[in-house]
Design a protein around this motif. Structure first.
Motif, mmCIF file in Angstrom:
data_model
loop_
_atom_site.group_PDB
_atom_site.id
_atom_site.type_symbol
_atom_site.label_atom_id
_atom_site.label_comp_id
_atom_site.label_asym_id
_atom_site.label_seq_id
_atom_site.Cartn_x
_atom_site.Cartn_y
_atom_site.Cartn_z
ATOM 1 N N ARG A 109 43.488 3.325 12.215
ATOM 2 C CA ARG A 109 43.878 1.573 11.622
ATOM 3 C C ARG A 109 43.064 0.426 12.672
ATOM 4 N NH1 ARG A 109 47.283 -2.360 11.496
ATOM 5 N NH2 ARG A 109 49.290 -1.170 11.951
ATOM 6 N N SER A 110 43.655 0.289 13.708
ATOM 7 C CA SER A 110 42.974 -0.869 14.468
ATOM 8 C C SER A 110 42.054 -0.160 15.390
ATOM 9 C CB SER A 110 43.970 -0.474 16.159
ATOM 10 O OG SER A 110 43.720 0.748 16.772
ATOM 11 N N VAL A 111 41.155 1.190 15.212
ATOM 12 C CA VAL A 111 39.883 1.071 14.859
ATOM 13 C C VAL A 111 39.280 0.296 14.220
ATOM 14 C CG1 VAL A 111 37.616 3.466 15.508
ATOM 15 C CG2 VAL A 111 39.824 2.956 17.156
ATOM 16 N N LEU A 112 39.463 0.851 12.638
ATOM 17 C CA LEU A 112 39.211 0.572 11.193
ATOM 18 C C LEU A 112 38.983 -0.938 10.971
ATOM 19 C CD1 LEU A 112 38.195 0.936 8.968
ATOM 20 C CD2 LEU A 112 40.510 1.528 7.663
ATOM 21 N N GLU A 113 40.154 -1.415 11.106
ATOM 22 C CA GLU A 113 40.333 -2.902 11.489
ATOM 23 C C GLU A 113 38.962 -3.506 12.311
ATOM 24 O OE1 GLU A 113 44.405 -3.303 10.069
ATOM 25 O OE2 GLU A 113 44.368 -4.218 11.975
ATOM 26 N N THR A 139 28.353 4.341 -0.763
ATOM 27 C CA THR A 139 28.944 5.685 0.131
ATOM 28 C C THR A 139 29.476 4.834 1.497
ATOM 29 O OG1 THR A 139 27.088 5.913 1.153
ATOM 30 C CG2 THR A 139 27.620 7.318 -0.818
ATOM 31 N N ASP A 140 31.028 4.222 0.605
ATOM 32 C CA ASP A 140 31.927 4.093 1.962
ATOM 33 C C ASP A 140 32.439 4.517 3.303
ATOM 34 O OD1 ASP A 140 35.227 5.187 2.012
ATOM 35 O OD2 ASP A 140 33.682 5.209 -0.430
ATOM 36 N N ASP A 141 32.069 6.316 3.103
ATOM 37 C CA ASP A 141 32.582 7.180 4.177
ATOM 38 C C ASP A 141 30.945 6.983 4.670
ATOM 39 O OD1 ASP A 141 30.805 8.497 2.193
ATOM 40 O OD2 ASP A 141 31.966 9.668 2.541
ATOM 41 N N LEU A 142 30.357 7.450 4.349
ATOM 42 C CA LEU A 142 28.406 7.540 4.790
ATOM 43 C C LEU A 142 28.708 5.803 5.649
ATOM 44 C CD1 LEU A 142 25.832 9.275 3.298
ATOM 45 C CD2 LEU A 142 27.634 10.022 4.454
ATOM 46 N N ASP A 143 28.749 4.804 5.655
ATOM 47 C CA ASP A 143 28.852 3.972 6.191
ATOM 48 C C ASP A 143 29.742 3.455 7.553
ATOM 49 O OD1 ASP A 143 27.853 0.682 6.047
ATOM 50 O OD2 ASP A 143 29.418 0.608 5.866
ATOM 51 N N LEU A 144 30.780 3.729 6.958
ATOM 52 C CA LEU A 144 31.726 3.994 7.626
ATOM 53 C C LEU A 144 31.567 4.379 9.481
ATOM 54 C CD1 LEU A 144 34.478 2.573 8.638
ATOM 55 C CD2 LEU A 144 35.769 4.735 7.850
ATOM 56 N N SER A 145 30.922 5.429 8.647
ATOM 57 C CA SER A 145 30.572 7.162 10.491
ATOM 58 C C SER A 145 29.617 5.526 10.739
ATOM 59 C CB SER A 145 29.819 7.640 9.986
ATOM 60 O OG SER A 145 30.814 8.556 8.377
ATOM 61 N N GLY A 159 31.383 2.376 18.977
ATOM 62 C CA GLY A 159 31.500 3.150 20.675
ATOM 63 C C GLY A 159 32.809 4.232 19.787
ATOM 64 N N ALA A 160 33.317 3.928 18.701
ATOM 65 C CA ALA A 160 33.851 5.253 18.103
ATOM 66 C C ALA A 160 33.833 6.420 17.787
ATOM 67 C CB ALA A 160 34.940 4.441 17.023
ATOM 68 N N LEU A 161 34.366 7.527 17.850
ATOM 69 C CA LEU A 161 33.536 8.604 17.663
ATOM 70 C C LEU A 161 34.598 9.659 16.397
ATOM 71 C CD1 LEU A 161 32.419 10.543 21.133
ATOM 72 C CD2 LEU A 161 31.022 9.339 19.500
ATOM 73 N N VAL A 162 33.735 10.405 16.079
ATOM 74 C CA VAL A 162 34.191 10.876 14.037
ATOM 75 C C VAL A 162 34.449 12.353 15.036
ATOM 76 C CG1 VAL A 162 34.686 11.634 11.925
ATOM 77 C CG2 VAL A 162 33.449 9.799 13.284
#
Length: 435
Positions: free
Chosen positions: A241-245, A256-262, A269-272
Protein backbone atom coordinates in the motif's frame (compact mmCIF):
# COMPACT_ATOMS: atom_id res chain seq x y z
CA UNK A 1 -1.16 11.38 -2.98
CA UNK A 2 1.63 12.25 -5.40
CA UNK A 3 0.68 13.50 -8.87
CA UNK A 4 0.48 11.02 -11.68
CA UNK A 5 3.83 10.78 -13.44
CA UNK A 6 2.48 10.51 -16.96
CA UNK A 7 1.34 12.67 -19.81
CA UNK A 8 -2.04 11.74 -21.25
CA UNK A 9 -2.12 14.85 -23.45
CA UNK A 10 -2.30 14.79 -27.25
CA UNK A 11 -3.54 11.20 -27.31
CA UNK A 12 -4.81 11.37 -30.87
CA UNK A 13 -1.61 13.02 -32.11
CA UNK A 14 0.51 10.28 -30.54
CA UNK A 15 -1.73 7.57 -31.99
CA UNK A 16 -1.62 9.17 -35.43
CA UNK A 17 2.18 9.41 -35.25
CA UNK A 18 2.36 5.73 -34.30
CA UNK A 19 0.13 4.77 -37.24
CA UNK A 20 2.14 6.92 -39.65
CA UNK A 21 5.48 5.47 -38.53
CA UNK A 22 4.22 1.88 -38.75
CA UNK A 23 2.55 2.57 -42.08
CA UNK A 24 5.78 3.92 -43.55
CA UNK A 25 7.75 0.99 -42.15
CA UNK A 26 5.28 -1.46 -43.66
CA UNK A 27 5.14 0.18 -47.07
CA UNK A 28 8.78 1.16 -47.55
CA UNK A 29 10.20 -2.28 -48.49
CA UNK A 30 7.86 -2.46 -51.48
CA UNK A 31 9.80 0.38 -53.12
CA UNK A 32 13.17 -1.24 -52.56
CA UNK A 33 14.94 -3.42 -55.06
CA UNK A 34 13.20 -6.86 -54.91
CA UNK A 35 16.47 -8.48 -53.90
CA UNK A 36 16.61 -6.23 -50.84
CA UNK A 37 12.92 -5.96 -49.91
CA UNK A 38 13.15 -8.66 -47.23
CA UNK A 39 16.20 -7.22 -45.50
CA UNK A 40 14.27 -5.04 -42.99
CA UNK A 41 12.06 -7.97 -41.99
CA UNK A 42 14.97 -10.41 -41.72
CA UNK A 43 16.98 -7.96 -39.60
CA UNK A 44 14.03 -7.43 -37.24
CA UNK A 45 13.30 -11.15 -37.18
CA UNK A 46 16.85 -11.87 -36.01
CA UNK A 47 16.76 -9.13 -33.38
CA UNK A 48 13.24 -9.63 -32.03
CA UNK A 49 13.32 -13.38 -32.54
CA UNK A 50 16.46 -13.60 -30.43
CA UNK A 51 14.80 -11.53 -27.73
CA UNK A 52 11.65 -13.66 -27.82
CA UNK A 53 13.50 -16.97 -27.83
CA UNK A 54 15.63 -15.96 -24.87
CA UNK A 55 12.58 -14.72 -23.00
CA UNK A 56 10.63 -17.94 -23.49
CA UNK A 57 13.50 -20.29 -22.70
CA UNK A 58 14.44 -18.59 -19.44
CA UNK A 59 10.85 -18.23 -18.23
CA UNK A 60 11.12 -20.70 -15.36
CA UNK A 61 8.05 -20.71 -13.09
CA UNK A 62 8.31 -19.27 -9.60
CA UNK A 63 6.94 -21.71 -7.04
CA UNK A 64 5.17 -21.20 -3.76
CA UNK A 65 7.22 -20.84 -0.59
CA UNK A 66 6.35 -22.60 2.66
CA UNK A 67 3.49 -20.97 4.52
CA UNK A 68 4.53 -18.10 6.75
CA UNK A 69 3.99 -18.25 10.49
CA UNK A 70 1.07 -16.13 11.78
CA UNK A 71 3.37 -13.75 13.62
CA UNK A 72 5.33 -12.98 10.45
CA UNK A 73 2.40 -12.14 8.19
CA UNK A 74 1.55 -8.43 7.73
CA UNK A 75 -1.91 -6.90 7.68
CA UNK A 76 -3.73 -7.34 4.38
CA UNK A 77 -6.82 -5.94 2.66
CA UNK A 78 -8.55 -7.92 -0.09
CA UNK A 79 -10.32 -5.47 -2.43
CA UNK A 80 -12.92 -6.10 -5.14
CA UNK A 81 -14.64 -3.45 -7.26
CA UNK A 82 -18.05 -4.76 -8.34
CA UNK A 83 -20.71 -3.42 -10.65
CA UNK A 84 -23.86 -5.41 -11.40
CA UNK A 85 -22.44 -8.68 -10.09
CA UNK A 86 -25.52 -10.22 -8.45
CA UNK A 87 -24.85 -13.55 -10.18
CA UNK A 88 -21.46 -14.04 -8.49
CA UNK A 89 -21.24 -11.72 -5.47
CA UNK A 90 -22.49 -14.23 -2.90
CA UNK A 91 -20.11 -16.89 -4.19
CA UNK A 92 -17.30 -14.30 -4.16
CA UNK A 93 -17.79 -13.34 -0.51
CA UNK A 94 -18.02 -16.98 0.56
CA UNK A 95 -14.70 -17.70 -1.13
CA UNK A 96 -12.96 -14.65 0.31
CA UNK A 97 -14.12 -15.30 3.85
CA UNK A 98 -12.81 -18.89 3.56
CA UNK A 99 -9.23 -17.70 2.97
CA UNK A 100 -6.84 -18.69 5.73
CA UNK A 101 -4.96 -15.85 7.40
CA UNK A 102 -4.19 -14.82 10.98
CA UNK A 103 -7.18 -13.46 12.86
CA UNK A 104 -7.32 -9.67 12.95
CA UNK A 105 -4.83 -9.23 10.10
CA UNK A 106 -7.19 -9.65 7.14
CA UNK A 107 -10.04 -7.39 5.98
CA UNK A 108 -12.24 -7.86 2.93
CA UNK A 109 -13.57 -4.86 1.01
CA UNK A 110 -16.14 -4.89 -1.79
CA UNK A 111 -16.95 -1.61 -3.54
CA UNK A 112 -20.43 -1.53 -5.04
CA UNK A 113 -19.87 0.93 -7.86
CA UNK A 114 -23.42 2.05 -8.53
CA UNK A 115 -24.86 -1.36 -9.36
CA UNK A 116 -28.38 -1.34 -10.80
CA UNK A 117 -29.15 -4.97 -9.98
CA UNK A 118 -29.41 -6.65 -6.55
CA UNK A 119 -25.67 -6.40 -5.81
CA UNK A 120 -26.06 -3.64 -3.14
CA UNK A 121 -28.72 -5.53 -1.20
CA UNK A 122 -26.85 -8.81 -1.37
CA UNK A 123 -23.66 -7.18 -0.12
CA UNK A 124 -25.41 -5.53 2.81
CA UNK A 125 -26.97 -8.86 3.79
CA UNK A 126 -23.60 -10.58 3.55
CA UNK A 127 -21.90 -7.88 5.63
CA UNK A 128 -24.40 -8.54 8.40
CA UNK A 129 -23.25 -12.16 8.64
CA UNK A 130 -19.52 -11.75 7.90
CA UNK A 131 -17.72 -9.49 10.37
CA UNK A 132 -14.59 -9.17 8.20
CA UNK A 133 -16.55 -7.89 5.18
CA UNK A 134 -16.68 -4.14 4.62
CA UNK A 135 -18.95 -2.74 1.91
CA UNK A 136 -18.56 0.64 0.23
CA UNK A 137 -21.42 2.03 -1.87
CA UNK A 138 -20.42 4.49 -4.59
CA UNK A 139 -22.76 6.44 -6.93
CA UNK A 140 -22.79 5.12 -10.47
CA UNK A 141 -21.79 8.51 -11.85
CA UNK A 142 -18.92 9.05 -9.39
CA UNK A 143 -16.43 8.83 -12.26
CA UNK A 144 -13.00 7.36 -12.64
CA UNK A 145 -14.17 3.91 -13.75
CA UNK A 146 -12.79 0.93 -11.86
CA UNK A 147 -9.79 3.02 -10.80
CA UNK A 148 -12.11 5.50 -9.14
CA UNK A 149 -13.80 2.71 -7.20
CA UNK A 150 -10.44 1.33 -6.04
CA UNK A 151 -9.23 4.79 -5.03
CA UNK A 152 -12.35 5.24 -2.92
CA UNK A 153 -11.43 2.12 -0.99
CA UNK A 154 -7.74 3.04 -0.87
CA UNK A 155 -8.57 6.08 1.24
CA UNK A 156 -9.95 3.78 3.94
CA UNK A 157 -7.49 0.90 3.81
CA UNK A 158 -5.07 0.40 6.69
CA UNK A 159 -3.39 -2.88 5.76
CA UNK A 160 0.26 -3.00 4.74
CA UNK A 161 -0.67 -4.85 1.54
CA UNK A 162 -3.76 -5.04 -0.66
CA UNK A 163 -4.84 -7.83 -3.00
CA UNK A 164 -7.03 -6.68 -5.88
CA UNK A 165 -9.40 -9.25 -7.35
CA UNK A 166 -12.17 -9.44 -9.95
CA UNK A 167 -15.65 -10.53 -8.93
CA UNK A 168 -15.26 -13.96 -10.57
CA UNK A 169 -11.95 -14.72 -8.85
CA UNK A 170 -11.45 -18.08 -7.17
CA UNK A 171 -8.57 -18.71 -4.77
CA UNK A 172 -7.21 -21.70 -2.91
CA UNK A 173 -7.84 -21.36 0.82
CA UNK A 174 -4.11 -21.33 1.65
CA UNK A 175 -3.09 -18.90 -1.11
CA UNK A 176 -2.42 -15.92 1.16
CA UNK A 177 -0.21 -17.96 3.46
CA UNK A 178 2.14 -18.56 0.51
CA UNK A 179 1.67 -15.38 -1.55
CA UNK A 180 2.69 -12.95 1.19
CA UNK A 181 5.92 -14.82 2.11
CA UNK A 182 6.82 -14.92 -1.61
CA UNK A 183 6.39 -11.14 -1.87
CA UNK A 184 8.40 -10.48 1.27
CA UNK A 185 11.16 -12.96 0.46
CA UNK A 186 11.65 -11.57 -3.04
CA UNK A 187 11.56 -7.94 -1.94
CA UNK A 188 8.79 -7.24 -4.45
CA UNK A 189 6.62 -4.14 -4.27
CA UNK A 190 3.85 -6.00 -6.10
CA UNK A 191 3.18 -9.58 -7.21
CA UNK A 192 0.94 -10.84 -10.00
CA UNK A 193 -0.55 -14.30 -9.64
CA UNK A 194 -0.68 -16.55 -12.67
CA UNK A 195 -4.20 -16.46 -14.10
CA UNK A 196 -5.83 -19.86 -14.64
CA UNK A 197 -9.06 -20.43 -16.57
CA UNK A 198 -11.64 -22.55 -14.73
CA UNK A 199 -13.86 -23.33 -17.74
CA UNK A 200 -11.24 -24.20 -20.36
CA UNK A 201 -13.20 -27.24 -21.52
CA UNK A 202 -16.27 -25.19 -22.46
CA UNK A 203 -15.30 -24.63 -26.11
CA UNK A 204 -12.31 -24.01 -28.39
CA UNK A 205 -12.22 -20.32 -27.51
CA UNK A 206 -11.96 -20.87 -23.75
CA UNK A 207 -9.29 -23.54 -24.33
CA UNK A 208 -7.27 -21.07 -26.37
CA UNK A 209 -7.58 -18.46 -23.61
CA UNK A 210 -6.45 -20.96 -20.97
CA UNK A 211 -3.35 -21.66 -23.06
CA UNK A 212 -2.87 -17.92 -23.61
CA UNK A 213 -2.76 -17.32 -19.84
CA UNK A 214 -0.03 -19.95 -19.49
CA UNK A 215 1.86 -18.36 -22.39
CA UNK A 216 1.58 -14.94 -20.77
CA UNK A 217 2.93 -16.21 -17.43
CA UNK A 218 5.91 -17.86 -19.14
CA UNK A 219 6.73 -14.67 -21.06
CA UNK A 220 6.28 -12.50 -17.98
CA UNK A 221 8.64 -14.68 -15.96
CA UNK A 222 11.14 -14.74 -18.82
CA UNK A 223 11.11 -10.97 -19.18
CA UNK A 224 11.71 -10.61 -15.47
CA UNK A 225 14.51 -13.21 -15.43
CA UNK A 226 16.27 -11.36 -18.25
CA UNK A 227 16.31 -8.08 -16.35
CA UNK A 228 13.16 -6.81 -18.03
CA UNK A 229 9.74 -5.79 -16.79
CA UNK A 230 6.82 -7.85 -15.53
CA UNK A 231 3.34 -6.35 -15.40
CA UNK A 232 0.14 -6.55 -13.39
CA UNK A 233 -2.92 -8.21 -14.87
CA UNK A 234 -5.76 -6.77 -12.76
CA UNK A 235 -7.16 -9.91 -11.22
CA UNK A 236 -4.85 -11.35 -8.54
CA UNK A 237 -2.47 -8.42 -8.10
CA UNK A 238 -0.86 -7.92 -4.69
CA UNK A 239 0.51 -4.43 -3.98
CA UNK A 240 2.29 -2.86 -1.04
CA UNK A 241 0.00 0.00 0.00
CA UNK A 242 2.76 2.49 0.81
CA UNK A 243 4.27 2.05 -2.66
CA UNK A 244 0.88 2.39 -4.33
CA UNK A 245 0.17 5.61 -2.48
CA UNK A 246 3.63 6.97 -3.32
CA UNK A 247 2.85 6.31 -7.00
CA UNK A 248 -0.39 8.28 -6.73
CA UNK A 249 -2.91 5.47 -6.38
CA UNK A 250 -4.86 4.14 -9.34
CA UNK A 251 -4.97 6.28 -12.48
CA UNK A 252 -8.57 7.34 -13.14
CA UNK A 253 -7.71 8.51 -16.64
CA UNK A 254 -7.01 5.10 -18.19
CA UNK A 255 -9.11 2.19 -19.46
CA UNK A 256 -6.79 -0.45 -17.98
CA UNK A 257 -5.82 0.37 -14.41
CA UNK A 258 -3.54 -2.66 -14.11
CA UNK A 259 -1.34 -1.97 -17.15
CA UNK A 260 -1.08 1.71 -16.28
CA UNK A 261 -0.17 0.94 -12.65
CA UNK A 262 2.58 -1.41 -13.81
CA UNK A 263 4.37 1.47 -15.52
CA UNK A 264 3.68 3.91 -12.71
CA UNK A 265 5.26 1.53 -10.23
CA UNK A 266 8.18 1.06 -12.61
CA UNK A 267 8.78 4.81 -12.81
CA UNK A 268 8.96 4.84 -8.99
CA UNK A 269 11.54 2.04 -8.93
CA UNK A 270 9.04 -0.55 -7.69
CA UNK A 271 9.29 -4.00 -9.29
CA UNK A 272 6.56 -6.55 -9.94
CA UNK A 273 7.12 -10.27 -9.31
CA UNK A 274 5.26 -13.21 -10.85
CA UNK A 275 4.02 -16.25 -8.91
CA UNK A 276 3.13 -19.36 -10.91
CA UNK A 277 1.56 -21.37 -8.08
CA UNK A 278 -0.91 -21.05 -6.54
CA UNK A 279 -2.86 -19.19 -9.26
CA UNK A 280 -5.90 -16.97 -9.26
CA UNK A 281 -8.71 -18.72 -11.10
CA UNK A 282 -11.20 -16.91 -13.31
CA UNK A 283 -13.75 -17.44 -16.06
CA UNK A 284 -12.78 -17.14 -19.71
CA UNK A 285 -14.73 -15.10 -22.22
CA UNK A 286 -16.87 -17.71 -24.00
CA UNK A 287 -18.13 -15.60 -26.92
CA UNK A 288 -16.49 -13.89 -29.88
CA UNK A 289 -18.37 -10.60 -29.44
CA UNK A 290 -17.37 -10.33 -25.80
CA UNK A 291 -13.78 -11.26 -26.66
CA UNK A 292 -13.65 -8.54 -29.32
CA UNK A 293 -14.88 -5.96 -26.80
CA UNK A 294 -12.43 -7.11 -24.12
CA UNK A 295 -9.41 -7.15 -26.42
CA UNK A 296 -10.16 -3.68 -27.76
CA UNK A 297 -10.01 -2.37 -24.20
CA UNK A 298 -6.78 -4.24 -23.50
CA UNK A 299 -5.22 -2.93 -26.71
CA UNK A 300 -6.25 0.65 -26.01
CA UNK A 301 -4.93 0.55 -22.46
CA UNK A 302 -1.73 -1.12 -23.60
CA UNK A 303 -1.00 1.49 -26.23
CA UNK A 304 -2.06 4.35 -23.98
CA UNK A 305 0.43 3.42 -21.26
CA UNK A 306 3.32 3.45 -23.74
CA UNK A 307 2.22 6.80 -25.17
CA UNK A 308 1.76 8.33 -21.70
CA UNK A 309 5.00 7.12 -20.13
CA UNK A 310 7.29 6.99 -23.16
CA UNK A 311 9.62 9.82 -22.01
CA UNK A 312 10.37 7.97 -18.78
CA UNK A 313 10.53 4.54 -20.39
CA UNK A 314 13.31 5.69 -22.74
CA UNK A 315 15.25 7.68 -20.14
CA UNK A 316 18.18 6.74 -17.95
CA UNK A 317 15.74 6.35 -15.05
CA UNK A 318 15.38 2.72 -16.16
CA UNK A 319 18.19 0.24 -16.64
CA UNK A 320 19.43 -0.61 -20.13
CA UNK A 321 17.97 -4.13 -19.90
CA UNK A 322 14.57 -2.73 -18.89
CA UNK A 323 14.57 -0.28 -21.79
CA UNK A 324 15.60 -3.01 -24.23
CA UNK A 325 12.87 -5.31 -22.94
CA UNK A 326 10.18 -2.63 -23.22
CA UNK A 327 11.29 -1.64 -26.74
CA UNK A 328 11.26 -5.23 -28.01
CA UNK A 329 7.96 -6.00 -26.32
CA UNK A 330 6.37 -2.88 -27.80
CA UNK A 331 7.56 -3.72 -31.30
CA UNK A 332 6.28 -7.30 -31.12
CA UNK A 333 2.99 -6.65 -29.33
CA UNK A 334 1.93 -3.38 -30.94
CA UNK A 335 4.26 -2.43 -33.78
CA UNK A 336 4.25 -5.72 -35.67
CA UNK A 337 0.44 -5.98 -36.13
CA UNK A 338 0.20 -2.45 -37.57
CA UNK A 339 3.30 -2.84 -39.75
CA UNK A 340 1.95 -6.17 -41.04
CA UNK A 341 -1.38 -4.57 -41.89
CA UNK A 342 0.37 -1.79 -43.80
CA UNK A 343 2.61 -4.34 -45.51
CA UNK A 344 -0.35 -6.43 -46.66
CA UNK A 345 -2.32 -3.37 -47.80
CA UNK A 346 0.64 -2.08 -49.82
CA UNK A 347 1.16 -5.54 -51.25
CA UNK A 348 -2.41 -5.58 -52.57
CA UNK A 349 -2.11 -2.09 -54.05
CA UNK A 350 1.28 -2.59 -55.69
CA UNK A 351 0.70 -6.25 -56.57
CA UNK A 352 3.95 -7.23 -54.92
CA UNK A 353 4.66 -9.97 -52.41
CA UNK A 354 4.40 -9.15 -48.67
CA UNK A 355 7.74 -8.19 -47.16
CA UNK A 356 7.35 -8.80 -43.44
CA UNK A 357 6.39 -12.46 -43.48
CA UNK A 358 9.79 -13.57 -42.01
CA UNK A 359 9.20 -11.46 -38.90
CA UNK A 360 5.59 -12.63 -38.58
CA UNK A 361 6.67 -16.26 -38.97
CA UNK A 362 9.28 -15.87 -36.24
CA UNK A 363 6.82 -14.12 -33.92
CA UNK A 364 4.24 -16.90 -34.26
CA UNK A 365 6.92 -19.58 -33.90
CA UNK A 366 8.17 -18.08 -30.64
CA UNK A 367 4.57 -17.86 -29.45
CA UNK A 368 4.10 -21.53 -30.26
CA UNK A 369 7.16 -22.37 -28.18
CA UNK A 370 5.79 -20.29 -25.29
CA UNK A 371 2.47 -22.14 -25.55
CA UNK A 372 4.27 -25.48 -25.50
CA UNK A 373 6.37 -24.56 -22.47
CA UNK A 374 3.45 -23.08 -20.53
CA UNK A 375 1.18 -26.05 -21.12
CA UNK A 376 3.84 -28.58 -20.07
CA UNK A 377 4.80 -26.95 -16.75
CA UNK A 378 3.24 -28.67 -13.75
CA UNK A 379 0.66 -26.39 -12.17
CA UNK A 380 -1.88 -26.15 -9.41
CA UNK A 381 -5.46 -25.17 -10.01
CA UNK A 382 -7.46 -26.02 -13.15
CA UNK A 383 -5.53 -28.20 -15.62
CA UNK A 384 -3.98 -26.33 -18.54
CA UNK A 385 -4.99 -27.83 -21.92
CA UNK A 386 -2.37 -30.05 -23.48
CA UNK A 387 -0.35 -28.58 -26.34
CA UNK A 388 -0.92 -31.30 -28.91
CA UNK A 389 -0.19 -30.45 -32.57
CA UNK A 390 -3.77 -29.61 -33.52
CA UNK A 391 -4.51 -27.66 -30.34
CA UNK A 392 -1.21 -25.82 -30.68
CA UNK A 393 -1.98 -24.78 -34.26
CA UNK A 394 -5.45 -23.63 -33.22
CA UNK A 395 -4.02 -21.59 -30.35
CA UNK A 396 -1.45 -19.95 -32.65
CA UNK A 397 -4.22 -19.13 -35.14
CA UNK A 398 -6.23 -17.66 -32.25
CA UNK A 399 -3.40 -15.20 -31.51
CA UNK A 400 -3.87 -13.72 -34.98
CA UNK A 401 -6.83 -11.74 -33.64
CA UNK A 402 -4.30 -9.22 -32.29
CA UNK A 403 -3.31 -8.44 -35.91
CA UNK A 404 -6.85 -7.12 -36.37
CA UNK A 405 -7.48 -5.63 -32.94
CA UNK A 406 -4.29 -3.55 -32.64
CA UNK A 407 -4.55 -1.71 -36.00
CA UNK A 408 -8.27 -1.10 -35.49
CA UNK A 409 -7.81 0.30 -31.98
CA UNK A 410 -4.84 2.43 -33.02
CA UNK A 411 -6.97 3.94 -35.78
CA UNK A 412 -9.83 4.63 -33.37
CA UNK A 413 -7.45 6.25 -30.90
CA UNK A 414 -6.11 8.50 -33.66
CA UNK A 415 -9.57 9.60 -34.80
CA UNK A 416 -11.94 9.52 -31.83
CA UNK A 417 -11.68 11.54 -28.59
CA UNK A 418 -10.85 9.61 -25.45
CA UNK A 419 -13.85 8.20 -23.58
CA UNK A 420 -13.52 6.47 -20.20
CA UNK A 421 -16.17 3.95 -19.20
CA UNK A 422 -16.46 1.32 -16.44
CA UNK A 423 -15.67 -1.64 -18.69
CA UNK A 424 -16.32 -5.07 -17.22
CA UNK A 425 -16.90 -8.61 -18.36
CA UNK A 426 -20.34 -9.91 -17.52
CA UNK A 427 -20.10 -13.30 -15.90
CA UNK A 428 -22.27 -16.11 -17.16
CA UNK A 429 -24.04 -13.86 -19.68
CA UNK A 430 -21.96 -14.00 -22.85
CA UNK A 431 -23.14 -15.74 -25.94
CA UNK A 432 -21.64 -19.21 -26.41
CA UNK A 433 -19.63 -20.35 -29.39
CA UNK A 434 -19.64 -23.86 -30.73
CA UNK A 435 -17.04 -26.23 -29.31
Amino acid sequence: MAPIAASGDHRRVKSAAFLFACGCAGAAPHWLDPARSLWPAISLALMLGGYGLRTVLQGEPSRRLPAGTPGDLPTLDVVVAARDEESVVTRLVERLTALRYPSGRLSTWVIDDGSLDRTPQLLDDLAATHASLRVIHRPRDAGGGKSGALNTALQQLRGEWLLVLDADAQLQEDLLEHLIPYALDGGWSAVQLRKAVIDADRNWLTRAQAMEMALDAVIQQGRLSGGGVAELRGNGQLIRRSVLEAAGGFNEDTVTDDLDLSFRLLTHGALVGILWDPPVQEEAVPGLAALWKQRQRWAEGGLQRFFDYWPTLTSGQLSLSQRWDLACFFLLQYGLPVVSFADLSTSLVTRTAPSYWPLTFVAFSVSGLAYWRGCRISSEGPPIPSAGPLQLLLAIFYLAHWFVVIPWVALKMAVLPKRLVWAKTSHGEQEPVQA
